[in-house]
Design a protein around this motif. Structure first.
Motif, short mmCIF file in Angstrom:
data_model
loop_
_atom_site.label_atom_id
_atom_site.label_comp_id
_atom_site.label_asym_id
_atom_site.label_seq_id
_atom_site.Cartn_x
_atom_site.Cartn_y
_atom_site.Cartn_z
N ARG A 31 0.86 -1.19 0.00
CA ARG A 31 0.00 0.00 0.00
C ARG A 31 0.89 1.24 0.00
NH1 ARG A 31 -3.28 3.62 3.33
NH2 ARG A 31 -5.26 3.88 2.25
N LEU A 53 -7.59 -1.36 1.60
CA LEU A 53 -8.45 -0.68 2.56
C LEU A 53 -9.62 -0.05 1.80
CD1 LEU A 53 -5.76 1.02 4.84
CD2 LEU A 53 -6.93 -1.17 5.17
N PRO A 54 -10.72 0.28 2.50
CA PRO A 54 -11.85 0.90 1.80
C PRO A 54 -11.40 2.15 1.03
CG PRO A 54 -12.47 0.31 4.04
CD PRO A 54 -10.99 0.07 3.92
N GLY A 55 -11.78 2.23 -0.24
CA GLY A 55 -11.41 3.36 -1.09
C GLY A 55 -10.14 3.15 -1.88
N ASP A 56 -9.37 2.10 -1.57
CA ASP A 56 -8.14 1.83 -2.30
C ASP A 56 -8.45 1.19 -3.65
OD1 ASP A 56 -6.66 2.68 -0.13
OD2 ASP A 56 -5.83 0.72 0.36
N GLU A 58 -6.69 -1.31 -6.57
CA GLU A 58 -5.62 -2.30 -6.65
C GLU A 58 -5.00 -2.25 -8.05
OE1 GLU A 58 -5.02 -7.11 -6.38
OE2 GLU A 58 -6.51 -6.17 -5.06
N PRO A 69 -4.51 4.59 -2.32
CA PRO A 69 -5.64 5.40 -1.88
C PRO A 69 -6.00 6.42 -2.96
CG PRO A 69 -3.85 5.44 -0.26
CD PRO A 69 -3.33 4.76 -1.48
#
Length: 126
Positions: A31, A53-56, A58, A69
């Protein structure tokens, strides 16, 4: 979700893979969080996470999972991520072809360093 046009050089990919491989989450991903600042225009932080994580978003880099992010995705669009390991710096580096040169001593178009003149007659033995 916006996928940035980011280039990850082989040295940076190798560094990221090692971080993931030797972490507590070897099946996870790297990340990368970037923020404005620093000589290159970017400050970076990274962690190894088991999942985005939420909003990331890939990003798949030759099978390596890179989690970005939202703000980092915007900042890294068009940027090349590399890795440097020299006597003066070690870590991820960022090359933004649209960025202006900074004023540090390593920038190509920076001003020359200030100079001072000292008269030899002003130097006396004590």
């Amino acid at each position: 979700m916006l996928q940035p046009n980011v280039t990850v050089q082989p040295a940076a990919e190798k560094f990221m893979r090692r971080m993931v491989r030797f972490s507590e989450n070897p099946a996870g991903g790297f990340r990368l969080t970037v923020s404005p600042g620093g000589c290159s225009g970017y400050n970076s932080e990274f962690t190894v996470e088991a999942a985005p994580l939420p909003g990331d978003a890939e990003l798949n880099v030759n099978g390596l999972r890179v989690f970005l992010p939202a703000e980092s995705r915007l900042m890294l669009d068009g940027v090349t991520v590399d890795f440097a390991d020299t006597p003066t710096k070690s870590g991820l580096t960022f090359v933004n072809p649209n960025a202006e040169a900074c004023g540090c001593s390593t920038a190509g178009d920076s001003k020359p360093p200030a100079q001072a003149t000292v008269s030899l007659s002003s130097i006396k033995r004590m």
